[in-house]
Write an enzyme that holds these catalytic residues in place. Structure first.
Site, PDB file in Angstrom:
ATOM      1  N   ALA A  62       8.394   4.401  -6.493  1.00  0.00           N
ATOM      2  CA  ALA A  62       9.376   5.488  -6.671  1.00  0.00           C
ATOM      3  C   ALA A  62       8.955   6.700  -5.845  1.00  0.00           C
ATOM      4  CB  ALA A  62       9.497   5.862  -8.148  1.00  0.00           C
ATOM      5  N   GLY A  63       7.713   7.114  -6.022  1.00  0.00           N
ATOM      6  CA  GLY A  63       7.226   8.296  -5.308  1.00  0.00           C
ATOM      7  C   GLY A  63       7.130   8.062  -3.807  1.00  0.00           C
ATOM      8  N   ASP A  64       6.676   6.881  -3.405  1.00  0.00           N
ATOM      9  CA  ASP A  64       6.516   6.573  -1.968  1.00  0.00           C
ATOM     10  C   ASP A  64       7.872   6.598  -1.248  1.00  0.00           C
ATOM     11  OD1 ASP A  64       3.889   6.031  -2.726  1.00  0.00           O
ATOM     12  OD2 ASP A  64       4.209   3.861  -2.801  1.00  0.00           O
ATOM     13  N   ASN A  84      -1.537  11.481  -4.826  1.00  0.00           N
ATOM     14  CA  ASN A  84      -1.701  10.144  -5.419  1.00  0.00           C
ATOM     15  C   ASN A  84      -3.068   9.983  -6.097  1.00  0.00           C
ATOM     16  OD1 ASN A  84      -0.205   7.872  -5.887  1.00  0.00           O
ATOM     17  ND2 ASN A  84       0.184   7.514  -3.696  1.00  0.00           N
ATOM     18  N   LEU A 133       1.865   2.564   3.443  1.00  0.00           N
ATOM     19  CA  LEU A 133       2.702   1.557   4.111  1.00  0.00           C
ATOM     20  C   LEU A 133       4.130   1.617   3.538  1.00  0.00           C
ATOM     21  CD1 LEU A 133       3.345  -1.048   5.748  1.00  0.00           C
ATOM     22  CD2 LEU A 133       2.975  -2.190   3.575  1.00  0.00           C
ATOM     23  N   LYS A 170       7.365  15.872  -7.867  1.00  0.00           N
ATOM     24  CA  LYS A 170       8.249  14.875  -8.500  1.00  0.00           C
ATOM     25  C   LYS A 170       7.830  14.717  -9.953  1.00  0.00           C
ATOM     26  CE  LYS A 170       6.369  12.929  -5.197  1.00  0.00           C
ATOM     27  NZ  LYS A 170       5.530  11.900  -4.580  1.00  0.00           N
ATOM     28  N   GLY A 199       9.338  11.961 -12.362  1.00  0.00           N
ATOM     29  CA  GLY A 199      10.179  10.915 -12.948  1.00  0.00           C
ATOM     30  C   GLY A 199      11.635  11.355 -12.995  1.00  0.00           C
ATOM     31  N   GLY A 256       0.854  -1.186   0.000  1.00  0.00           N
ATOM     32  CA  GLY A 256       0.000   0.000   0.000  1.00  0.00           C
ATOM     33  C   GLY A 256       0.885   1.228   0.000  1.00  0.00           C
ATOM     34  N   ASP A 257       0.431   2.309  -0.626  1.00  0.00           N
ATOM     35  CA  ASP A 257       1.300   3.478  -0.798  1.00  0.00           C
ATOM     36  C   ASP A 257       1.807   4.048   0.528  1.00  0.00           C
ATOM     37  OD1 ASP A 257      -1.286   4.417  -0.142  1.00  0.00           O
ATOM     38  OD2 ASP A 257      -1.071   6.223  -1.366  1.00  0.00           O
TER      39      ASP A 257
END
Ligand code: ADP
Length: 302
Positions: free
Chosen positions: A256-258, A165, A32, A225, A227, A29-30
């Site tokens: 990547a973002g998390d 998100n 988490l 962000k 990429g 989960g994002d």
């Protein structure tokens, strides 16, 4: 500031193909993911907690054991007898992944239903982290209640970080998503969007426009962000751009973002240096995307 990093959201059961026709169960989960990386990145003097709601069944127990094994405090998690965890299945066809979800009745949808329990958990926190997915899964009245609880926590000295998100399929409709995410941004010290989502759902011309829109909504700092492109960090009257180092051998961009958010916040909470925070965020995300899966043990430069 209390040295507790508290993430709020939904952790689901993940069923991933093993390659031999069976599936391997994991938890994901994002929010988490961000808590997991924050635990790795923050010093021993910080504790990391997760706030959610789960069932009282075996799979819920296993998820809590998984969090505990990662040194994430689960003492505030709500247990609901009549519900269980949400689940998603990853399917592979011609190398492309697709996802099927069973989460509409998940326990996590009730995470903000008990305001006393919510207030008690926020009370302990120095930094509260949530995402647009945390808000999307809640009934509308509980979203309002969560935002009120965040405002109260801020007045009591906590800071709030939020990754929009944007996932329109989880919301009643796209307009509600935009309105609610904009309201949430106004309650936040840090808003940490990914430009790809923002251009798609808000139509921003460039990352600077995303940053300005969230600042106008009341955000303290916006970190956009994008990429491999520049990361934009903006406060009222001050906008800076930082170029992440190029990354080769990209294997899987999940989380990547998390992971960026976790390392950025962990560094910023310690040093208050934006440039160091972007370097930490981009450094961790750059290593995470060189491996398969969301949770990768890769603290040291590869
Ligand atoms: P999300 O996973 O939320 O879509 P992004 O794709 O914007 O997030 O990436 C988050 C961060 O991960 C970026 O700011 C950057 O630091 C790093 N990153 C992602 N993709 C790349 C890439 N192709 N090359 C280098 N860094 C990347």
């Amino acid at each position: 500031m209390s040295k507790t990093f508290l993430a709020i959201g939904e952790c689901m059961v993940e069923m991933a193909p093993s390659g031999s026709g069976t599936y391997v169960m994991g938890f994901a989960g994002d929010t988490l993911n961000t808590a997991w990386y924050a635990r790795k990145y923050l010093g021993e003097d910080w504790s990391v907690s997760y706030y959610t709601a789960v069932g009282t069944d075996q799979v819920s127990n296993e998820m809590l054991e998984f969090l505990q094994a990662a040194d994430i405090d689960i003492s505030a998690v709500r247990r609901l007898e009549e519900r269980t965890l949400g689940l998603y299945l990853i399917q592979l066809k011609d190398g492309e992944r697709s996802f099927a979800y069973w989460r509409s009745q998940s326990a996590a949808r009730c995470l903000a239903a008990d305001r006393c329990a919510l207030d008690a958990s926020l009370d302990q926190a120095g930094l509260i982290y949530l995402s647009g997915i945390t808000l999307a899964i809640l009934p509308a009245s509980d979203r309002t209640s969560l935002l009120e609880a965040l405002r109260a926590a801020r007045r009591a000295g906590a800071q709030v970080a939020f990754d929009p998100n944007l996932r329109p399929r989880l919301w009643e409709n796209a307009e509600t998503m935009r309105t609610c995410v904009t309201e949430a941004a106004g309650v936040c010290d840090f808003v940490m969007p990914s430009f790809e989502d923002e251009i798609t759902h808000f139509g921003d011309a460039d990352p600077k426009a995303s940053a300005e829109r969230y600042l106008a909504a009341g955000a303290g700092m916006v970190v956009v962000k994008n990429g491999p492109e520049e990361v934009i960090c903006a406060r009222q009257g001050n906008l800076r751009a930082f170029q992440p180092k190029p990354v080769s051998n990209i294997v899987d961009t999940t989380a990547a973002g998390d992971s960026f958010n976790a390392a950025f916040l962990a560094e910023y909470l310690t040093s208050e240096n934006v440039e160091d925070a972007v370097t930490a965020g981009a450094g961790l995300a750059g290593r995470v995307i060189q491996h398969r899966g969301a949770l990768v043990d890769c603290l040291e430069p590869a």
